[in-house]
Write an enzyme that holds these catalytic residues in place. Sequence first.
Site, PDB file in Angstrom:
ATOM      1  N   CYS A   1       8.137   0.166  -0.409  1.00 62.26           N
ATOM      2  CA  CYS A   1       8.420  -0.206  -1.783  1.00 62.26           C
ATOM      3  C   CYS A   1       7.665   0.690  -2.748  1.00 62.26           C
ATOM      4  O   CYS A   1       7.116   0.251  -3.738  1.00 62.26           O
ATOM      5  CB  CYS A   1       8.112  -1.667  -2.026  1.00 62.26           C
ATOM      6  SG  CYS A   1       6.757  -2.278  -1.036  1.00 62.26           S
TER       7      CYS A   1
ATOM      8  N   THR B   1       1.061  -7.029  -3.072  1.00 62.47           N
ATOM      9  CA  THR B   1       0.192  -6.067  -3.759  1.00 62.47           C
ATOM     10  C   THR B   1      -0.996  -6.793  -4.378  1.00 62.47           C
ATOM     11  O   THR B   1      -2.146  -6.373  -4.236  1.00 62.47           O
ATOM     12  CB  THR B   1       0.995  -5.344  -4.871  1.00 62.47           C
ATOM     13  OG1 THR B   1       2.043  -4.607  -4.231  1.00 62.47           O
ATOM     14  CG2 THR B   1       0.121  -4.409  -5.682  1.00 62.47           C
TER      15      THR B   1
ATOM     16  N   THR C   1      -0.798 -19.725 -14.987  1.00 64.06           N
ATOM     17  CA  THR C   1       0.114 -20.827 -14.677  1.00 64.06           C
ATOM     18  C   THR C   1       0.951 -20.459 -13.454  1.00 64.06           C
ATOM     19  O   THR C   1       1.501 -19.360 -13.370  1.00 64.06           O
ATOM     20  CB  THR C   1       1.034 -21.109 -15.889  1.00 64.06           C
ATOM     21  OG1 THR C   1       0.187 -21.401 -17.001  1.00 64.06           O
ATOM     22  CG2 THR C   1       1.969 -22.275 -15.622  1.00 64.06           C
TER      23      THR C   1
HETATM   24  C1  LIG Z   1       2.565  -3.763   4.399  1.00 66.21           C
HETATM   25  C2  LIG Z   1       2.836  -4.052   2.974  1.00 66.21           C
HETATM   26  N1  LIG Z   1       1.816  -4.433   2.183  1.00 66.21           N
HETATM   27  C3  LIG Z   1       2.003  -4.711   0.878  1.00 66.21           C
HETATM   28  C4  LIG Z   1       3.246  -4.613   0.292  1.00 66.21           C
HETATM   29  C5  LIG Z   1       3.387  -4.896  -1.174  1.00 66.21           C
HETATM   30  O1  LIG Z   1       4.191  -5.975  -1.418  1.00 66.21           O
HETATM   31  P1  LIG Z   1       4.830  -6.247  -2.875  1.00 66.21           P
HETATM   32  O2  LIG Z   1       5.418  -4.956  -3.345  1.00 66.21           O
HETATM   33  O3  LIG Z   1       5.830  -7.301  -2.632  1.00 66.21           O
HETATM   34  O4  LIG Z   1       3.714  -6.693  -3.758  1.00 66.21           O
HETATM   35  C6  LIG Z   1       4.329  -4.209   1.078  1.00 66.21           C
HETATM   36  C7  LIG Z   1       5.679  -4.022   0.495  1.00 66.21           C
HETATM   37  O5  LIG Z   1       6.500  -3.350   1.062  1.00 66.21           O
HETATM   38  C8  LIG Z   1       4.118  -3.928   2.443  1.00 66.21           C
HETATM   39  O6  LIG Z   1       5.122  -3.545   3.245  1.00 66.21           O
END
Ligand SMILES: Cc1ncc(COP(=O)(O)O)c(C=O)c1O
Length: 378
Positions: A321, A70, A236
Amino acid sequence: MIYLDYAAATPLRKEVIRVMKKVLEKQFGNPSSAHSQGRAAKALIEAARSRIAQHVNCKPTEVVFTGGGTEANNMAILGFAEANIDKGNHIITTPVEHESVLEPIKKLQKAGFSITFLPVDSKGAVSEKDLLKAIKKDTVLISIIHGNNEIGTVQDIKKLAESAKKHTNAAFHTDSCQTLGYNKLDFLDLNVDAITINSGKISGPKGVGALILKEKSAITPFITGGGQERRLRSGTENLAGILGFAEAVSLIDYKKTNQIESLRGRLQKNIIKAFPQAGINGDQKNRLPNNLNVTFPGIDAESLLIRLDMEGIAASAGSACGSGSIEPSHVLLAIGLSQKDAKSTIRFSLGDQTTKEEIDTVFKTLNKILKKMYNLRP
Ligand SMILES: Cc1ncc(COP(=O)(O)O)c(C=O)c1O
């Protein structure tokens, strides 16, 4: 429990836990400190950076560690947009991106950027022709997801980036959170400016990721402070997380891909045979090998998932997610599913520890539950 939700989270490899445990116990020094504890921590980070760089074929200085996928996506979208504002305010993306791309883009739209959402076909793929048509003089950023987290469709990023680059100097970013570990990533070969990768999807710790960022890119950091990560991401460093991530990357075994793909095929074949009305979403050819996204018309996906869970099977609906929302998935709507069908869709995502026995148990259980839900004799 049978776990078929690898696209959401993956079990940590024991080697990763071992590396992280050692660091957590022994290395508490701040990598920015000049004393030997600090210098030792710094050296570990640089070694981890080199391992990841080697795997994705980029320079070590092109690996910018972040707090997950993200954050890397936000960094790319907001960072390229802000740094290039004097050149233009047009962004090209797709309606099938992860929320962590769509939300910063919406934020930019509110601030006056103009956004083109490329059309996607029924498999979730964009076309080179539509991309070229969308490029304008003031386009500063193109962001197209690599492997889709919901339906698994893999876009031909190399082809798209190569042809876009003949017509624009806009930065090209791709979200490869789901691709790393399944399709070999080669930064140089893909010919893009930035790639998002994610430790939590490859049996590394969650909350760690990286933006692979071409040297000398014009990008404005959005987390500022102490100037870590070549001033691109202050704060950090998460030493244990970064080391666990590098260990997970070096344990990636692309030979496992065929096995995963064949288990996915087995489950898909059995489902279609037993429920010919079921629809398989995503591109049947260019698809992540571990993804199986199925619509069971007339079935409420949430209740199906609950029943599967009660039988010890973990799968998912909607995005990987998200926040547990029951809104129909924007990806499924974008590929043309009705609201009703989108709410009748579930995703199985397999991983390197999935076995044939598990796949057969999942099918047997699914068959029993669905026959009941469809009111058929088992
Ligand atoms: C394609 C894609 N991008 C971004 C993310 C975001 O990752 P995170 O929630 O680990 O920051 C995900 C999480 O499922 C994802 O599948």
